[in-house]
Design a protein around this motif. Structure first.
Motif, PDB file in Angstrom:
ATOM      1  N   LEU A  47       0.824  -1.211   0.000  1.00 27.34           N
ATOM      2  CA  LEU A  47       0.000   0.000   0.000  1.00 27.34           C
ATOM      3  C   LEU A  47       0.858   1.261   0.000  1.00 27.34           C
ATOM      4  CD1 LEU A  47      -2.568  -1.072   2.745  1.00 27.34           C
ATOM      5  CD2 LEU A  47      -2.956  -1.004   0.281  1.00 27.34           C
ATOM      6  N   PRO A  48       0.442   2.275  -0.794  1.00 27.18           N
ATOM      7  CA  PRO A  48       1.180   3.541  -0.757  1.00 27.18           C
ATOM      8  C   PRO A  48       0.985   4.191   0.608  1.00 27.18           C
ATOM      9  CG  PRO A  48      -0.742   3.710  -2.206  1.00 27.18           C
ATOM     10  CD  PRO A  48      -0.670   2.295  -1.733  1.00 27.18           C
ATOM     11  N   HIS A  49       2.092   4.536   1.264  1.00 23.87           N
ATOM     12  CA  HIS A  49       2.001   5.125   2.596  1.00 23.87           C
ATOM     13  C   HIS A  49       3.207   5.993   2.898  1.00 23.87           C
ATOM     14  CE1 HIS A  49       4.458   1.531   3.284  1.00 23.87           C
ATOM     15  NE2 HIS A  49       4.960   2.175   4.344  1.00 23.87           N
ATOM     16  N   VAL A  50       3.064   6.793   3.939  1.00 24.50           N
ATOM     17  CA  VAL A  50       4.138   7.631   4.446  1.00 24.50           C
ATOM     18  C   VAL A  50       4.317   7.258   5.903  1.00 24.50           C
ATOM     19  CG1 VAL A  50       4.844   9.996   4.968  1.00 24.50           C
ATOM     20  CG2 VAL A  50       3.510   9.523   2.906  1.00 24.50           C
ATOM     21  N   LYS A  51       5.562   6.958   6.287  1.00 24.25           N
ATOM     22  CA  LYS A  51       5.842   6.613   7.677  1.00 24.25           C
ATOM     23  C   LYS A  51       6.565   7.794   8.317  1.00 24.25           C
ATOM     24  CE  LYS A  51       7.727   3.020  10.588  1.00 24.25           C
ATOM     25  NZ  LYS A  51       8.443   1.751  10.655  1.00 24.25           N
ATOM     26  N   LEU A  95       0.657   7.014   7.584  1.00 27.12           N
ATOM     27  CA  LEU A  95      -0.478   7.676   6.949  1.00 27.12           C
ATOM     28  C   LEU A  95      -0.547   7.266   5.481  1.00 27.12           C
ATOM     29  CD1 LEU A  95      -0.043  11.254   8.445  1.00 27.12           C
ATOM     30  CD2 LEU A  95      -1.687   9.515   9.150  1.00 27.12           C
ATOM     31  N   PHE A  96      -1.764   7.230   4.964  1.00 30.55           N
ATOM     32  CA  PHE A  96      -2.005   6.788   3.586  1.00 30.55           C
ATOM     33  C   PHE A  96      -2.579   7.955   2.788  1.00 30.55           C
ATOM     34  CE2 PHE A  96      -2.380   3.332   6.564  1.00 30.55           C
ATOM     35  CZ  PHE A  96      -1.623   2.334   5.982  1.00 30.55           C
ATOM     36  N   PRO A  97      -1.861   8.417   1.738  1.00 32.48           N
ATOM     37  CA  PRO A  97      -2.383   9.502   0.894  1.00 32.48           C
ATOM     38  C   PRO A  97      -3.657   9.043   0.184  1.00 32.48           C
ATOM     39  CG  PRO A  97      -0.080   9.005   0.365  1.00 32.48           C
ATOM     40  CD  PRO A  97      -0.568   7.943   1.290  1.00 32.48           C
ATOM     41  N   VAL A  98      -4.738   9.776   0.366  1.00 29.28           N
ATOM     42  CA  VAL A  98      -6.052   9.386  -0.167  1.00 29.28           C
ATOM     43  C   VAL A  98      -6.006   9.141  -1.671  1.00 29.28           C
ATOM     44  CG1 VAL A  98      -8.433  10.148  -0.534  1.00 29.28           C
ATOM     45  CG2 VAL A  98      -7.347  10.498   1.688  1.00 29.28           C
ATOM     46  N   GLU A  99      -5.433  10.077  -2.422  1.00 32.76           N
ATOM     47  CA  GLU A  99      -5.421   9.942  -3.889  1.00 32.76           C
ATOM     48  C   GLU A  99      -4.643   8.701  -4.331  1.00 32.76           C
ATOM     49  OE1 GLU A  99      -4.157  13.543  -5.798  1.00 32.76           O
ATOM     50  OE2 GLU A  99      -5.662  14.737  -4.741  1.00 32.76           O
ATOM     51  N   GLU A 100      -3.519   8.431  -3.688  1.00 33.51           N
ATOM     52  CA  GLU A 100      -2.706   7.267  -4.066  1.00 33.51           C
ATOM     53  C   GLU A 100      -3.390   5.959  -3.681  1.00 33.51           C
ATOM     54  OE1 GLU A 100       1.503   7.490  -3.105  1.00 33.51           O
ATOM     55  OE2 GLU A 100       1.352   9.675  -3.117  1.00 33.51           O
ATOM     56  N   ILE A 101      -4.067   5.952  -2.539  1.00 33.08           N
ATOM     57  CA  ILE A 101      -4.808   4.757  -2.112  1.00 33.08           C
ATOM     58  C   ILE A 101      -5.947   4.474  -3.088  1.00 33.08           C
ATOM     59  CG2 ILE A 101      -6.448   3.936  -0.356  1.00 33.08           C
ATOM     60  CD1 ILE A 101      -3.607   3.389   0.453  1.00 33.08           C
ATOM     61  N   TYR A 124      -4.472   3.095  -6.221  1.00 30.47           N
ATOM     62  CA  TYR A 124      -4.005   1.727  -5.976  1.00 30.47           C
ATOM     63  C   TYR A 124      -5.161   0.736  -6.106  1.00 30.47           C
ATOM     64  CZ  TYR A 124      -2.545  -2.424  -3.421  1.00 30.47           C
ATOM     65  OH  TYR A 124      -2.292  -3.717  -3.058  1.00 30.47           O
ATOM     66  N   PHE A 125      -6.294   1.042  -5.472  1.00 32.41           N
ATOM     67  CA  PHE A 125      -7.419   0.115  -5.515  1.00 32.41           C
ATOM     68  C   PHE A 125      -8.092   0.084  -6.877  1.00 32.41           C
ATOM     69  CE2 PHE A 125      -6.961   0.287  -0.895  1.00 32.41           C
ATOM     70  CZ  PHE A 125      -6.964  -1.075  -0.647  1.00 32.41           C
ATOM     71  N   GLU A 126      -8.127   1.207  -7.587  1.00 31.10           N
ATOM     72  CA  GLU A 126      -8.652   1.204  -8.956  1.00 31.10           C
ATOM     73  C   GLU A 126      -7.791   0.308  -9.842  1.00 31.10           C
ATOM     74  OE1 GLU A 126      -8.912   5.178 -10.480  1.00 31.10           O
ATOM     75  OE2 GLU A 126     -10.292   5.803  -8.897  1.00 31.10           O
ATOM     76  N   ASN A 167      -7.360  -7.342 -11.492  1.00 30.60           N
ATOM     77  CA  ASN A 167      -8.085  -8.556 -11.107  1.00 30.60           C
ATOM     78  C   ASN A 167      -9.211  -8.852 -12.092  1.00 30.60           C
ATOM     79  OD1 ASN A 167      -6.440  -8.957  -8.901  1.00 30.60           O
ATOM     80  ND2 ASN A 167      -7.837  -7.978  -7.470  1.00 30.60           N
ATOM     81  N   LYS A 168      -9.907  -7.812 -12.520  1.00 28.70           N
ATOM     82  CA  LYS A 168     -11.011  -7.985 -13.466  1.00 28.70           C
ATOM     83  C   LYS A 168     -10.488  -8.520 -14.794  1.00 28.70           C
ATOM     84  CE  LYS A 168     -14.998  -5.387 -15.115  1.00 28.70           C
ATOM     85  NZ  LYS A 168     -15.634  -4.088 -15.208  1.00 28.70           N
TER      86      LYS A 168
END
Length: 70
Positions: A32-36, A46-52, A55-57, A63-64
């Motif tokens: 997961l994209p994160h900042v420590k 913390l996890f940057p909202v836009e990057e998270i 990542y899931f998109e 997967n699809k």
């Protein structure tokens, strides 16, 4: 309000939004994209909202696509 300011989620925020356990977040932390903030074991993560969201998109589309190939 400054629109260039990045929004972040805590681990608890991510747990609540995704409906997964804290253990799952910790197990997937390397993916997961994160900042420590700090170098210790108990440092704030913390996890940057836009990057998270991206990542899931991206993960969802991969997967699809892999399901469509089979």
């Amino acid at each position: 309000k400054d629109k260039t300011m990045q929004r972040y989620l805590s681990k608890k925020d991510l747990v609540d939004r995704l409906g997964v356990s804290l253990g799952t977040i910790n197990n997937k932390l390397s993916e997961l994209p994160h900042v420590k903030w700090g170098d210790t074991r108990n440092s704030r993560v913390l996890f940057p909202v836009e990057e998270i969201e991206k990542y899931f998109e991206d993960t969802f589309h991969k997967n699809k696509e892999s399901l469509a190939i089979k």
